[in-house]
Design a protein around this motif. Structure first.
Motif, PDB file in Angstrom:
ATOM      1  N   THR A 393       0.813  -1.216   0.000  1.00 25.83           N
ATOM      2  CA  THR A 393       0.000   0.000   0.000  1.00 25.83           C
ATOM      3  C   THR A 393       0.845   1.263   0.000  1.00 25.83           C
ATOM      4  N   ASN A 394       2.146   1.122   0.149  1.00 25.12           N
ATOM      5  CA  ASN A 394       3.036   2.293   0.175  1.00 25.12           C
ATOM      6  C   ASN A 394       3.436   2.683  -1.244  1.00 25.12           C
ATOM      7  N   SER A 396       2.396   5.805  -2.699  1.00 26.15           N
ATOM      8  CA  SER A 396       2.070   7.209  -2.930  1.00 26.15           C
ATOM      9  C   SER A 396       3.172   7.960  -3.676  1.00 26.15           C
ATOM     10  N   VAL A 416      -6.750  -1.824  -5.724  1.00 20.13           N
ATOM     11  CA  VAL A 416      -6.569  -0.494  -5.140  1.00 20.13           C
ATOM     12  C   VAL A 416      -7.899   0.240  -5.269  1.00 20.13           C
ATOM     13  N   GLN A 418      -8.812   2.961  -3.291  1.00 15.38           N
ATOM     14  CA  GLN A 418      -8.742   4.338  -2.827  1.00 15.38           C
ATOM     15  C   GLN A 418      -7.618   5.060  -3.554  1.00 15.38           C
ATOM     16  N   THR A 419      -7.755   6.356  -3.684  1.00 14.04           N
ATOM     17  CA  THR A 419      -6.761   7.164  -4.379  1.00 14.04           C
ATOM     18  C   THR A 419      -5.654   7.529  -3.393  1.00 14.04           C
ATOM     19  N   TYR A 420      -4.483   6.909  -3.565  1.00 12.00           N
ATOM     20  CA  TYR A 420      -3.370   7.135  -2.648  1.00 12.00           C
ATOM     21  C   TYR A 420      -2.627   8.432  -2.932  1.00 12.00           C
ATOM     22  N   ALA A 421      -2.764   8.957  -4.127  1.00 10.06           N
ATOM     23  CA  ALA A 421      -2.122  10.208  -4.518  1.00 10.06           C
ATOM     24  C   ALA A 421      -2.901  10.761  -5.701  1.00 10.06           C
ATOM     25  N   LEU A 424      -2.695   8.916  -8.868  1.00 10.75           N
ATOM     26  CA  LEU A 424      -2.995   7.485  -8.783  1.00 10.75           C
ATOM     27  C   LEU A 424      -4.500   7.296  -8.590  1.00 10.75           C
TER      28      LEU A 424
END
Length: 485
Positions: A393-394, A396, A416, A418-421, A424
């Protein structure tokens, strides 16, 4: 052009599988390194590559590159209409690269899976390096492509590869559309019930009787198969290519049925499709029409189950028998290659520990998985390797990756969501199944699917525009087309 070992073969609207590629294309055999990371091994193999320049403007216009996954490359080329339909709009070259050890891209030929010293070169890292070398070779072989931005596409495992390629080789592509890519479906990141829970919900949403019939069938199969006569009856009723003769066979047979229902949940598309098998629109609905009475017991129930799974395996009526020992999803995916990968880096847990599941209870047992892998392939899974290679999950710090997932796709459990950045974006497509956004448009496409594709096109155009601004070069044909979107 390219390191070829055979003459190029040209095709037009003809393919290995029934759905044709909607463009003229060329098949190249690229002489690829077997081992990109060892200077003592000079072995090579021939990687199959499909290329179409039908719509490419030959002035630095984009390249659409599909990251081939666990199967024959034509199966994916014929079922990724999103790329073909948008190639004219983007004036793009289209490339489908076959994954090593699948289809006809076999290092060491018919000995590819004969021993660990041959199959040991089947890994994510080697496959990504294949794609990296191929992209550089294409840009070298086509001078007009040297300033072409490359957008990578992939679905399922191919989507994982596309996302990971952008993380590993961001200088070679401007972005990636990773459709239905379960990059989080690894131990410690994912609840192993997730996949089967979504499958169960899909079937239950069509019919409670259908759900209960499947749920009740497992114990019925065990009761019938408890003796030799019962095994013969099951073999005859299902028209099995290889008869059931033991308890192990019965276990394999039940597993085959479970996989069948999982596959149907993946490809319950709104339009007729021919990906894993030739199927009608919304095939789960057709299957569930065969399972309308969950009160039936044992043999009458199992006859209904046979009629139901025949929707998947024999909708066309052409199949003479069912092969419960064929784990290649219609003969087009998986096989020995995926078995090996699931025993090395691609450890994707699936279990059933919930009482409301339509599947029998079955925990995920890493100890047993490792024992089976050692027995079958002489290797032990590295269940945490993908996490430390690509971040889990890292992620970003990565950029320009679209993570799209169908809400009804079982593999979205490890996707995935959720929007991590900001660069993305996670696109969740209501009612959609497995990489449905990569498929061709169809008359029954729901509005959420149409809107998701439109959003993806806008994002991809932004990546390409930013690239041209950065290198201060805009192809004349691209500049003339102000109404691209």
């Amino acid at each position: 052009m390219f390191r070829l070992i055979v003459a190029s073969i040209f095709f037009s609207l003809v393919s290995t599988f029934s759905t044709p590629i909607p463009a003229n294309y060329t098949v190249f055999w690229y002489q690829q390194k077997v081992d990109h990371f060892n200077y003592n091994n000079n072995d090579t193999y021939q990687q199959r590559v499909i290329i179409s320049t039908d719509h490419w403007c030959t002035d630095g216009c984009p390249i659409f590159f599909y990251a081939g996954n666990e199967g024959d490359v034509f199966s994916f080329a014929n079922n990724t209409g999103f790329m073909w339909e948008n190639a004219p709009r983007f004036k793009a070259m289209v490339i489908f690269a076959e994954h090593r050890y699948y289809g006809e891209s076999l290092p060491y030929g018919d000995k590819a899976f004969s021993s660990l010293d041959k199959v040991g070169f089947l890994s994510v890292e080697q496959a990504l390096a294949d794609f990296a070398e191929l992209i550089q070779e294409i840009k070298s072989s086509y001078p007009a492509a040297r300033q072409s931005p490359v957008v990578m596409f992939g679905g399922s495992y191919g989507g994982m590869l596309a996302a990971w390629f952008r993380m590993k080789y961001p200088h070679l592509i401007v972005g990636a559309l990773a459709a239905s890519a379960p990059i989080l479906q690894f131990p410690g990141l994912y609840e192993c019930n997730g996949y089967n829970s979504i499958v169960t919900k899909s079937f239950r949403s069509y019919s409670e009787q259908c759900y209960l019939s499947i749920k009740n069938s497992w114990e019925a199969i065990d009761r019938i198969g408890a003796n030799e006569d019962g095994l013969k009856w099951l073999s005859s009723t299902f028209g099995l290519c290889k008869p059931l003769t033991s308890a192990d066979d019965l276990t394999a047979f039940s597993g085959w049925l479970q996989d069948t229902f999982g596959s149907l949940a993946m490809i319950d598309y709104p339009n007729p499709a021919d990906f894993l098998e030739p199927l009608p629109a919304y095939p789960i609905g057709v299957l569930c029409s065969k399972l309308q009475d969950s009160t039936k017991q044992d043999k009458p129930l199992i006859v209904d189950i046979f009629n139901a799974v025949s929707v998947y395996y024999n909708y066309s009526g052409q199949r003479s028998c069912f092969d419960y020992k064929d784990d290649s999803e219609g003969g087009r995916l998986g096989g020995n290659g995926w078995g090996f990968q699931s025993c090395t880096e691609m450890v994707l847990p699936v279990c059933t520990t919930l009482n409301d599941s339509m599947f029998p209870l079955q925990p995920w047992d890493l100890v047993q998985v490792k024992a089976d892998c050692l027995k079958n392939f002489g290797v032990s899974p590295e269940e945490l390797k993908a996490r430390w290679l690509f971040g889990g999950t890292n992620i970003s710090t990565a950029s320009n990756i679209i993570f799209s997932n169908g809400q009804r796709d079982p593999w979205s459990a490890g996707g995935v969501l959720q929007t991590y950045a900001p660069s993305l974006p996670a696109i969740i497509i209501e009612g959609a199944c497995h990489h449905e956004d990569l498929r061709s448009t169809g008359p029954n496409d729901p509005i959420p699917l149409i809107r998701a594709r439109q959003k993806e096109i806008m994002i991809i155009k932004d990546w390409i525009d930013q690239y041209y601004q950065a290198i201060n070069h805009l192809p004349n044909e691209w500049a003339r087309d102000s109404n691209l979107i």
